[in-house]
Scaffold this motif. Sequence first.
Motif, PDB file in Angstrom:
ATOM      1  N   ASN A  25      -3.738  15.260   0.802  1.00  0.00           N
ATOM      2  CA  ASN A  25      -2.311  15.062   0.544  1.00  0.00           C
ATOM      3  C   ASN A  25      -1.528  16.349   0.729  1.00  0.00           C
ATOM      4  O   ASN A  25      -2.109  17.443   0.826  1.00  0.00           O
ATOM      5  CB  ASN A  25      -2.089  14.457  -0.851  1.00  0.00           C
ATOM      6  N   ALA A  26      -0.200  16.197   0.788  1.00  0.00           N
ATOM      7  CA  ALA A  26       0.663  17.334   1.102  1.00  0.00           C
ATOM      8  C   ALA A  26       0.628  18.423   0.015  1.00  0.00           C
ATOM      9  O   ALA A  26       0.567  19.615   0.343  1.00  0.00           O
ATOM     10  CB  ALA A  26       2.092  16.842   1.339  1.00  0.00           C
ATOM     11  N   PRO A  27       0.639  18.064  -1.292  1.00  0.00           N
ATOM     12  CA  PRO A  27       0.587  19.118  -2.307  1.00  0.00           C
ATOM     13  C   PRO A  27      -0.647  20.015  -2.165  1.00  0.00           C
ATOM     14  O   PRO A  27      -0.566  21.228  -2.376  1.00  0.00           O
ATOM     15  CB  PRO A  27       0.545  18.334  -3.630  1.00  0.00           C
ATOM     16  N   SER A  81       4.344   8.902 -18.144  1.00  0.00           N
ATOM     17  CA  SER A  81       3.896   7.508 -18.300  1.00  0.00           C
ATOM     18  C   SER A  81       2.768   7.125 -17.350  1.00  0.00           C
ATOM     19  O   SER A  81       2.108   6.098 -17.538  1.00  0.00           O
ATOM     20  CB  SER A  81       5.081   6.567 -18.071  1.00  0.00           C
ATOM     21  N   GLY A  82       2.539   7.936 -16.319  1.00  0.00           N
ATOM     22  CA  GLY A  82       1.504   7.595 -15.344  1.00  0.00           C
ATOM     23  C   GLY A  82       1.954   6.535 -14.360  1.00  0.00           C
ATOM     24  O   GLY A  82       1.215   6.142 -13.469  1.00  0.00           O
ATOM     25  N   GLU A  83       3.205   6.083 -14.513  1.00  0.00           N
ATOM     26  CA  GLU A  83       3.718   5.031 -13.620  1.00  0.00           C
ATOM     27  C   GLU A  83       4.090   5.585 -12.254  1.00  0.00           C
ATOM     28  O   GLU A  83       4.404   6.768 -12.130  1.00  0.00           O
ATOM     29  CB  GLU A  83       4.979   4.429 -14.229  1.00  0.00           C
ATOM     30  N   LEU A  84       4.073   4.696 -11.269  1.00  0.00           N
ATOM     31  CA  LEU A  84       4.445   5.084  -9.921  1.00  0.00           C
ATOM     32  C   LEU A  84       5.969   5.152  -9.835  1.00  0.00           C
ATOM     33  O   LEU A  84       6.656   4.192 -10.200  1.00  0.00           O
ATOM     34  CB  LEU A  84       3.910   4.018  -8.963  1.00  0.00           C
ATOM     35  N   ILE A  85       6.498   6.292  -9.410  1.00  0.00           N
ATOM     36  CA  ILE A  85       7.954   6.412  -9.261  1.00  0.00           C
ATOM     37  C   ILE A  85       8.262   7.033  -7.903  1.00  0.00           C
ATOM     38  O   ILE A  85       7.360   7.486  -7.206  1.00  0.00           O
ATOM     39  CB  ILE A  85       8.587   7.284 -10.389  1.00  0.00           C
ATOM     40  N   GLY A  86       9.558   7.075  -7.564  1.00  0.00           N
ATOM     41  CA  GLY A  86       9.968   7.726  -6.322  1.00  0.00           C
ATOM     42  C   GLY A  86      10.931   6.867  -5.532  1.00  0.00           C
ATOM     43  O   GLY A  86      11.157   5.698  -5.858  1.00  0.00           O
ATOM     44  N   PHE A  87      11.480   7.476  -4.478  1.00  0.00           N
ATOM     45  CA  PHE A  87      12.474   6.785  -3.654  1.00  0.00           C
ATOM     46  C   PHE A  87      11.884   5.518  -3.035  1.00  0.00           C
ATOM     47  O   PHE A  87      12.461   4.435  -3.139  1.00  0.00           O
ATOM     48  CB  PHE A  87      12.972   7.747  -2.558  1.00  0.00           C
ATOM     49  N   ASP A  88      10.702   5.664  -2.406  1.00  0.00           N
ATOM     50  CA  ASP A  88      10.081   4.501  -1.757  1.00  0.00           C
ATOM     51  C   ASP A  88       9.791   3.390  -2.770  1.00  0.00           C
ATOM     52  O   ASP A  88       9.936   2.205  -2.472  1.00  0.00           O
ATOM     53  CB  ASP A  88       8.740   4.906  -1.119  1.00  0.00           C
ATOM     54  N   GLY A 138       0.828  -1.206   0.000  1.00  0.00           N
ATOM     55  CA  GLY A 138       0.000   0.000   0.000  1.00  0.00           C
ATOM     56  C   GLY A 138       0.860   1.252   0.000  1.00  0.00           C
ATOM     57  O   GLY A 138       1.931   1.285   0.607  1.00  0.00           O
ATOM     58  N   THR A 139       0.393   2.290  -0.706  1.00  0.00           N
ATOM     59  CA  THR A 139       1.090   3.578  -0.683  1.00  0.00           C
ATOM     60  C   THR A 139       0.118   4.688  -1.035  1.00  0.00           C
ATOM     61  O   THR A 139      -0.880   4.449  -1.718  1.00  0.00           O
ATOM     62  CB  THR A 139       2.291   3.585  -1.654  1.00  0.00           C
ATOM     63  N   GLU A 140       0.414   5.894  -0.542  1.00  0.00           N
ATOM     64  CA  GLU A 140      -0.405   7.067  -0.906  1.00  0.00           C
ATOM     65  C   GLU A 140       0.434   7.834  -1.926  1.00  0.00           C
ATOM     66  O   GLU A 140       1.447   8.428  -1.568  1.00  0.00           O
ATOM     67  CB  GLU A 140      -0.683   7.892   0.351  1.00  0.00           C
ATOM     68  N   PRO A 141       0.043   7.778  -3.208  1.00  0.00           N
ATOM     69  CA  PRO A 141       1.000   8.134  -4.266  1.00  0.00           C
ATOM     70  C   PRO A 141       1.141   9.626  -4.582  1.00  0.00           C
ATOM     71  O   PRO A 141       1.467   9.980  -5.703  1.00  0.00           O
ATOM     72  CB  PRO A 141       0.441   7.393  -5.483  1.00  0.00           C
ATOM     73  N   THR A 142       0.913  10.510  -3.602  1.00  0.00           N
ATOM     74  CA  THR A 142       1.132  11.932  -3.904  1.00  0.00           C
ATOM     75  C   THR A 142       2.065  12.520  -2.855  1.00  0.00           C
ATOM     76  O   THR A 142       1.756  13.520  -2.229  1.00  0.00           O
ATOM     77  CB  THR A 142      -0.196  12.728  -3.917  1.00  0.00           C
ATOM     78  N   PHE A 143       3.208  11.870  -2.657  1.00  0.00           N
ATOM     79  CA  PHE A 143       4.150  12.331  -1.651  1.00  0.00           C
ATOM     80  C   PHE A 143       5.558  12.364  -2.254  1.00  0.00           C
ATOM     81  O   PHE A 143       6.433  11.610  -1.867  1.00  0.00           O
ATOM     82  CB  PHE A 143       4.085  11.395  -0.433  1.00  0.00           C
ATOM     83  N   PRO A 144       5.746  13.266  -3.265  1.00  0.00           N
ATOM     84  CA  PRO A 144       7.056  13.324  -3.894  1.00  0.00           C
ATOM     85  C   PRO A 144       8.117  13.811  -2.905  1.00  0.00           C
ATOM     86  O   PRO A 144       7.813  14.630  -2.061  1.00  0.00           O
ATOM     87  CB  PRO A 144       6.867  14.349  -5.025  1.00  0.00           C
TER      88      PRO A 144
END
Length: 358
Positions: free
Chosen positions: A178-180, A62-69, A47-53
Amino acid sequence: MIFNRQLNRQPRWLKLGLIAVWAAILTLGLSDVPGFAQSANEVWQIGTEPTFPPFEMQDEASGELIGFDVELMNALGEAAGRDIEFVSLPFDGLIPALQSNTIDAAISGMTITAERAQTIDFSRPYFEAGLAIAVREGADDIASFEDLEGKRIAVQIGTTGAEQANAVAGASVSTFDNAPLALQELVNGRVDAVVNDLPATLYAVNEANLQGVEIVGELITEEYYGIAIPKNSEVLGEMNIALGQIIEDGTYADIYRKWFVSDPPILPQVAPALSAAVTSSFNWGRLFQNLIQGAGVTLMLTAFSFFFGLIGGSLVAFSLISPFKPLRLLCRIYVDFFRGTPMLVQLFMIYFGLPALF
Ligand code: GLN
């Protein structure tokens, strides 16, 4: 017996129909119950909340999930021999999803806190962070946490930032999904400050080009992120071994450097929030307060169901004696359906079956 006679009065087709409907719901529902799943669990549902860059976000192209986590979790999956499947959830829905075993783990820049550790487990720390205050550029009346008194603060729901902001005397705190969104509220001038994780705010200001915002009072807390895992799950051991492995072989440092352009700090084995006598944090007063609160909610729900049940029940009763045959039949099916199956089975089906249908 009256009950038996009533059951026997049901036409055969109705009984068969009932069995078929419950069987269908059961099959769909049980595939969600851990242990009933049909395939062996080679995949970790994360699980992840995907708006935490820059920890988790959607790639614009691409719409793909990216990031450090995301990269870290993929590396952990590789080290542990698991496929990773990400599941997007609201931040405040992650812990309930872990508690109900809907997901195997969650990675979402989640701070290891003693309070959360009472309901879920955490892997060893994988990131050092902390909260920071963001204000509009040139707002010189806020320089530290103390200056937030009586101010308007925006936060993300269910986060350590929200908890910290709620502790400020006289502040009016507005929560966002979310944070943004919270930062946008600051840009629009509707709040005076945002309390949020420093790396996320830094990224928003420097990389995502959030205009007109500056960071004051850096690191008002010391926090460590951990991977959240359901209690008593064997995933915890596997995750910690994998994490140790990728820290050891340099994969962790590579991913860290890619996203934060600096060398990673040395991480503790146990987050300080947990090493200080967690066992003594069991709070009887709080437990009692929660129970009273729960009883209040139960009473309220009972009153509501009584009220609406009375209306619904009367309508069905009148329909059963109505001269309109299809209406009578429909209500007969409804009544037999719910009367003919045990309450516990119904609860089970509603709890596990309905979510599987949608
Ligand atoms: N680290 C913060 C917390 O755990 C915020 C995390 C997030 O917004 N994804 O509460």
